[in-house]
Design a protein around this motif. Structure first.
Motif, mmCIF file in Angstrom:
data_model
loop_
_atom_site.group_PDB
_atom_site.id
_atom_site.type_symbol
_atom_site.label_atom_id
_atom_site.label_comp_id
_atom_site.label_asym_id
_atom_site.label_seq_id
_atom_site.Cartn_x
_atom_site.Cartn_y
_atom_site.Cartn_z
ATOM 1 N N LEU A 295 42.415 39.821 32.370
ATOM 2 C CA LEU A 295 42.310 41.204 31.929
ATOM 3 C C LEU A 295 42.951 41.327 30.550
ATOM 4 O O LEU A 295 43.987 40.705 30.287
ATOM 5 C CB LEU A 295 43.008 42.138 32.909
ATOM 6 N N PRO A 296 42.354 42.116 29.643
ATOM 7 C CA PRO A 296 42.956 42.280 28.310
ATOM 8 C C PRO A 296 44.390 42.800 28.423
ATOM 9 O O PRO A 296 44.637 43.871 28.981
ATOM 10 C CB PRO A 296 42.039 43.310 27.634
ATOM 11 N N GLY A 297 45.330 42.030 27.918
ATOM 12 C CA GLY A 297 46.727 42.422 27.990
ATOM 13 C C GLY A 297 47.288 42.429 29.390
ATOM 14 O O GLY A 297 48.404 42.915 29.628
ATOM 15 N N GLY A 298 46.519 41.892 30.350
ATOM 16 C CA GLY A 298 46.929 41.944 31.744
ATOM 17 C C GLY A 298 47.056 40.570 32.352
ATOM 18 O O GLY A 298 47.134 39.561 31.647
ATOM 19 N N PRO A 299 47.014 40.506 33.672
ATOM 20 C CA PRO A 299 47.276 39.245 34.362
ATOM 21 C C PRO A 299 46.098 38.276 34.302
ATOM 22 O O PRO A 299 44.948 38.662 34.061
ATOM 23 C CB PRO A 299 47.549 39.684 35.810
ATOM 24 N N HIS A 300 46.432 37.032 34.557
ATOM 25 C CA HIS A 300 45.432 35.980 34.670
ATOM 26 C C HIS A 300 44.702 36.149 35.995
ATOM 27 O O HIS A 300 45.318 36.292 37.047
ATOM 28 C CB HIS A 300 46.143 34.620 34.598
ATOM 29 N N LEU A 301 43.356 36.123 35.953
ATOM 30 C CA LEU A 301 42.559 36.340 37.163
ATOM 31 C C LEU A 301 42.137 35.040 37.837
ATOM 32 O O LEU A 301 41.609 35.067 38.943
ATOM 33 C CB LEU A 301 41.319 37.167 36.823
ATOM 34 N N GLY A 302 42.356 33.932 37.167
ATOM 35 C CA GLY A 302 41.997 32.651 37.766
ATOM 36 C C GLY A 302 40.824 31.989 37.074
ATOM 37 O O GLY A 302 40.092 32.611 36.297
ATOM 38 N N LEU B 158 37.346 44.498 40.682
ATOM 39 C CA LEU B 158 37.033 44.767 39.287
ATOM 40 C C LEU B 158 35.531 44.822 39.018
ATOM 41 O O LEU B 158 35.111 45.027 37.881
ATOM 42 C CB LEU B 158 37.670 43.696 38.401
ATOM 43 N N GLY B 159 34.739 44.616 40.057
ATOM 44 C CA GLY B 159 33.290 44.657 39.906
ATOM 45 C C GLY B 159 32.647 43.325 39.617
ATOM 46 O O GLY B 159 31.448 43.258 39.316
ATOM 47 N N VAL B 160 33.403 42.238 39.704
ATOM 48 C CA VAL B 160 32.862 40.898 39.480
ATOM 49 C C VAL B 160 32.375 40.337 40.814
ATOM 50 O O VAL B 160 33.137 40.270 41.781
ATOM 51 C CB VAL B 160 33.925 39.970 38.868
ATOM 52 N N THR B 161 31.106 39.970 40.862
ATOM 53 C CA THR B 161 30.558 39.346 42.065
ATOM 54 C C THR B 161 30.955 37.876 42.087
ATOM 55 O O THR B 161 30.740 37.161 41.107
ATOM 56 C CB THR B 161 29.033 39.467 42.089
ATOM 57 N N VAL B 162 31.538 37.433 43.195
ATOM 58 C CA VAL B 162 31.962 36.042 43.322
ATOM 59 C C VAL B 162 31.020 35.333 44.291
ATOM 60 O O VAL B 162 30.891 35.724 45.455
ATOM 61 C CB VAL B 162 33.412 35.941 43.828
ATOM 62 N N VAL B 163 30.337 34.311 43.804
ATOM 63 C CA VAL B 163 29.459 33.497 44.631
ATOM 64 C C VAL B 163 30.222 32.217 44.989
ATOM 65 O O VAL B 163 30.746 31.533 44.114
ATOM 66 C CB VAL B 163 28.153 33.136 43.893
ATOM 67 N N HIS B 164 30.283 31.953 46.259
ATOM 68 C CA HIS B 164 31.054 30.822 46.771
ATOM 69 C C HIS B 164 30.085 29.775 47.294
ATOM 70 O O HIS B 164 29.281 30.052 48.185
ATOM 71 C CB HIS B 164 31.975 31.322 47.884
ATOM 72 N N LEU B 165 30.131 28.557 46.732
ATOM 73 C CA LEU B 165 29.263 27.471 47.165
ATOM 74 C C LEU B 165 30.099 26.275 47.593
ATOM 75 O O LEU B 165 31.128 25.971 46.976
ATOM 76 C CB LEU B 165 28.313 27.042 46.038
ATOM 77 N N SER B 166 29.639 25.597 48.638
ATOM 78 C CA SER B 166 30.321 24.379 49.080
ATOM 79 C C SER B 166 29.542 23.162 48.592
ATOM 80 O O SER B 166 28.317 23.220 48.395
ATOM 81 C CB SER B 166 30.424 24.346 50.604
ATOM 82 N N PRO B 167 30.219 22.026 48.399
ATOM 83 C CA PRO B 167 29.505 20.806 47.997
ATOM 84 C C PRO B 167 28.405 20.412 48.975
ATOM 85 O O PRO B 167 27.352 19.926 48.566
ATOM 86 C CB PRO B 167 30.623 19.755 47.951
ATOM 87 N N ARG B 168 28.629 20.642 50.267
ATOM 88 C CA ARG B 168 27.613 20.268 51.256
ATOM 89 C C ARG B 168 26.345 21.095 51.078
ATOM 90 O O ARG B 168 25.229 20.569 51.161
ATOM 91 C CB ARG B 168 28.166 20.442 52.668
ATOM 92 N N SER C 208 45.565 31.359 50.739
ATOM 93 C CA SER C 208 45.939 32.754 50.503
ATOM 94 C C SER C 208 45.704 33.147 49.051
ATOM 95 O O SER C 208 45.183 34.229 48.757
ATOM 96 C CB SER C 208 47.411 32.954 50.882
ATOM 97 N N ALA C 209 46.069 32.242 48.105
ATOM 98 C CA ALA C 209 45.867 32.538 46.691
ATOM 99 C C ALA C 209 44.386 32.655 46.369
ATOM 100 O O ALA C 209 43.970 33.517 45.580
ATOM 101 C CB ALA C 209 46.511 31.435 45.841
ATOM 102 N N TYR C 210 43.571 31.816 46.981
ATOM 103 C CA TYR C 210 42.127 31.881 46.756
ATOM 104 C C TYR C 210 41.567 33.219 47.231
ATOM 105 O O TYR C 210 40.801 33.882 46.511
ATOM 106 C CB TYR C 210 41.436 30.727 47.477
ATOM 107 N N ALA C 211 41.943 33.638 48.427
ATOM 108 C CA ALA C 211 41.430 34.902 48.971
ATOM 109 C C ALA C 211 41.887 36.079 48.125
ATOM 110 O O ALA C 211 41.107 37.009 47.852
ATOM 111 C CB ALA C 211 41.891 35.068 50.414
#
Length: 355
Positions: free
Chosen positions: A253-260, A311-321, A299-302
């Motif tokens: 976030l601008p001037g804010g925390p790291h989102l990962g 924040l309105g960001v869609t997160v798509v989660h894919l596994s290697p399998r 826990s950190a991932y969740a």
């Protein structure tokens, strides 16, 4: 008497079929040969040999790799005194005389095609997986590995063989050479035999994850798995005509925390993609620190995912399998997320930085 001289009265001959060269006492009896007759053929200088209890090889020379495998299975698969077992489900094509026994360890990996596994003929021992209740002992080159729950065997060239991940765990349990362990684990993932998480789960079940020769090898295994998953992700984007994302970036976030960090990000659509290449949770009760580390990682991932979605960001989660087994289906998942962006409220502005 030569190797091709018939044995009266049954006229058994040496053939190219290992199933006719290596026979159990029960199979010989069914052909009309008594235990006394079989023992007579195995005398010094005789045409036969008895490499393992209850198992006969119908020639006097050194055993081939296939003969050693079959003889070990016949020894381990002998029915208990209470009666003969039926062949277990899922071993179609294997000799019923093997019972529930299956090859595991290095010999199984060789049958699965591992270049890092020695051929069966050169192994000091053949590991054979059997139910824990079996009372047979390991003898000579046949080493019995007991388990409370047998996996479903795969039949390779007519032999019941443990799945790769289980065979790996049984092999690693008997190895002290860190280089050999690393080669086997890396080959399992690099050549697509199984996913890292499955291997780590089996190593955890076998209680070998904390051995010094395994710790570094597992790190290499996970790194190899991530590299393969990233290559498949690149293929997914380019082969299915998806817009090119920003690869391996950090969000803030601008001037804010790291989102990962995320593996791919489409800023116009506010869609982030993450590969789940984490090792599975460990469940050993005597390894509380490692368990706590994995709990904290999950826990950190969740928390990161929930923050991004707020924040309105869609997160798509894919596994290697999924990327390996259903690449086209995963492309549809990503494309759907990108197309749905126009119907959503605009996302908060986030800074995108190289990772």
């Amino acid at each position: 008497m030569t190797q091709n001289t018939p044995l009266p009265p049954c006229h058994l001959r040496i053939t190219s079929d290992v199933r006719q060269r290596v026979l159990s006492a029960a199979q010989l009896k069914a052909r009309g040969i008594s235990a006394a007759q079989a023992a007579g053929q195995c005398r010094t200088g005789g045409p036969w040999q008895q490499p393992l209890p209850g198992v006969y090889v119908l020639h006097p020379g050194p055993l081939s790799g296939r003969e050693r495998l079959r003889s070990a299975l016949l020894h381990a698969g002998r029915p208990p005194a209470s009666g003969r077992r039926a062949a277990p489900a899922g071993t179609g094509g294997a000799d019923p005389a093997y019972g529930e026994a299956m090859v595991t360890g290095l010999a199984a990996l060789a049958l699965h095609g591992f270049a890092a596994a020695p051929a069966a003929v050169s192994l000091d021992r053949i590991d054979v997986l059997v139910p824990r209740v079996r009372r047979l002992r390991s003898v000579r080159y046949a080493r019995l590995v007991r388990t409370p729950e047998l996996p479903a065997a795969e039949v390779l060239d007519g032999l019941p063989v443990a799945p790769v991940a289980r065979a790996l765990a049984d092999a690693v349990a008997g190895l002290t050479d860190a280089f050999a362990v690393r080669r086997l684990l890396t080959e399992a993932v690099r050549d697509g035999h199984c996913e890292p998480a499955v291997v780590v789960g089996e190593l955890n079940r076998a209680n070998v994850l904390c051995r010094p020769q395994v710790v570094d090898a597992v790190d290499s295994l996970l790194a190899e798995g991530r590299a393969l998953a990233e290559d498949r992700l690149y293929d997914l984007v380019r082969a299915h005509g998806l817009p090119e994302p920003l690869w391996n970036v950090d969000l803030r976030l601008p001037g804010g925390p790291h989102l990962g960090g995320v593996d791919a990000y489409w800023p116009e659509e506010a869609v982030a993609l993450e590969l789940d290449t984490r090792a599975p949770r460990h469940t050993r009760l005597d390894d509380d620190r490692r368990q706590e580390e994995h709990e904290a990682e999950w826990s950190a991932y969740a928390t990161r995912r929930e923050h991004l979605e707020r924040l309105g960001v869609t997160v798509v989660h894919l596994s290697p399998r999924k990327l390996r087994d259903a690449l086209e289906q995963q492309a549809v998942v990503v494309r759907t997320a990108l197309m749905a962006a126009s119907a959503r409220e605009p996302a908060a502005y986030v800074m995108v930085l190289p990772r």
